[in-house]
Design a protein around this motif. Structure first.
Motif, PDB file in Angstrom:
ATOM      1  N   UNK A   1       0.806  -1.227   0.000  1.00 16.30           N
ATOM      2  CA  UNK A   1       0.000   0.000   0.000  1.00 16.30           C
ATOM      3  C   UNK A   1       0.836   1.273   0.000  1.00 16.30           C
ATOM      4  N   UNK A   2       2.124   1.165   0.318  1.00 18.22           N
ATOM      5  CA  UNK A   2       2.971   2.369   0.307  1.00 18.22           C
ATOM      6  C   UNK A   2       3.860   2.446  -0.931  1.00 18.22           C
ATOM      7  N   UNK A   3       3.773   1.453  -1.804  1.00 19.22           N
ATOM      8  CA  UNK A   3       4.617   1.447  -2.996  1.00 19.22           C
ATOM      9  C   UNK A   3       4.087   2.392  -4.068  1.00 19.22           C
ATOM     10  N   UNK A   4       4.981   3.172  -4.624  1.00 17.92           N
ATOM     11  CA  UNK A   4       4.660   3.991  -5.800  1.00 17.92           C
ATOM     12  C   UNK A   4       4.887   3.128  -7.028  1.00 17.92           C
ATOM     13  N   UNK A   5       3.890   3.063  -7.892  1.00 14.85           N
ATOM     14  CA  UNK A   5       4.016   2.218  -9.084  1.00 14.85           C
ATOM     15  C   UNK A   5       3.953   3.017 -10.379  1.00 14.85           C
ATOM     16  N   UNK A   6       3.779   4.322 -10.252  1.00 18.16           N
ATOM     17  CA  UNK A   6       3.737   5.193 -11.420  1.00 18.16           C
ATOM     18  C   UNK A   6       4.621   6.402 -11.125  1.00 18.16           C
ATOM     19  N   UNK A   7       4.700   7.334 -12.047  1.00 18.59           N
ATOM     20  CA  UNK A   7       5.490   8.544 -11.814  1.00 18.59           C
ATOM     21  C   UNK A   7       4.822   9.455 -10.791  1.00 18.59           C
ATOM     22  N   UNK A   8       3.569   9.217 -10.493  1.00 12.00           N
ATOM     23  CA  UNK A   8       2.825   9.986  -9.499  1.00 12.00           C
ATOM     24  C   UNK A   8       3.311   9.639  -8.085  1.00 12.00           C
ATOM     25  N   UNK A   9       3.063  10.553  -7.162  1.00  9.83           N
ATOM     26  CA  UNK A   9       3.341  10.294  -5.743  1.00  9.83           C
ATOM     27  C   UNK A   9       2.278   9.411  -5.114  1.00  9.83           C
ATOM     28  N   UNK A  10       1.175   9.181  -5.820  1.00  9.58           N
ATOM     29  CA  UNK A  10       0.058   8.431  -5.263  1.00  9.58           C
ATOM     30  C   UNK A  10       0.448   6.993  -4.945  1.00  9.58           C
ATOM     31  N   UNK A  11      -0.056   6.543  -3.812  1.00 14.39           N
ATOM     32  CA  UNK A  11       0.033   5.134  -3.426  1.00 14.39           C
ATOM     33  C   UNK A  11      -1.379   4.679  -3.083  1.00 14.39           C
ATOM     34  N   UNK A  12      -1.580   3.384  -2.998  1.00 10.90           N
ATOM     35  CA  UNK A  12      -2.908   2.889  -2.645  1.00 10.90           C
ATOM     36  C   UNK A  12      -3.296   3.318  -1.235  1.00 10.90           C
TER      37      UNK A  12
END
Length: 163
Positions: free
Chosen positions: A31-42
């Motif tokens: 849930x804390x992993x960034x998977x895109x260039x965005x800062x958003x995480x789950x």
């Protein structure tokens, strides 16, 4: 015949369900992993939606002042303490919103707090507030779906059929 309250809350709860499906099977580390260039995480999306629900419920029940954390610039950042607690807080915020909406007159106008993007807001109806919560939930559920798919290939749509 169902009431408008029921219809609005049904649609909002369907969006919440989609988000919970997206979150299914995650660990706090996921849930804390960034998977895109965005800062958003789950976890950050879930934290944001929880705060948003609490904030709008605060407003629609006409509690004074700006809700705590509603304009927090770190609202998308989640440090990963307890994912289970974060999920429980989201569920509780949803129950509080639902209860407040069920008790409200949808046509009632309530004052909106000033915000940087609208320093002198017009009052909103309870209906408009519910629709905004729905909009926010749907919008960020889409973000969550993309983040999750990039994380481990899980698709919310595919998971719908595994219920």
């Amino acid at each position: 015949m169902t009431s408008e309250h029921d219809e609005l809350l049904h649609m909002l709860n369907e969006q919440r369900r989609m988000l919970r499906i997206t979150m299914r099977g995650l660990t706090a580390a996921d849930a804390v992993k960034r998977t895109t260039v965005s800062e958003l995480t789950l976890g950050g999306v879930l934290k944001h939606l929880t705060r948003g629900e609490l904030g709008y419920t605060h407003i629609l029940t006409e509690q004074p002042g700006m809700p705590d954390g509603m304009l927090d610039t770190g609202q998308y950042v989640w440090d990963g303490d307890s994912f289970e607690e974060l999920l429980a807080a989201y569920a509780e915020a949803g129950r509080a919103t639902d209860a407040a909406v069920r008790a409200a007159d949808l046509d009632k106008l309530v004052p909106m707090p000033p915000a940087p993007w609208d320093p002198n807001p017009e009052p909103w109806t309870i209906r408009r507030i519910v629709l905004r919560v729905f909009q926010e939930t749907a919008h960020h559920s889409g973000h969550a779906d993309i983040i999750r798919e990039a994380l481990d290939g899980a698709s919310t749509t595919a998971q719908l059929f595994s219920d």
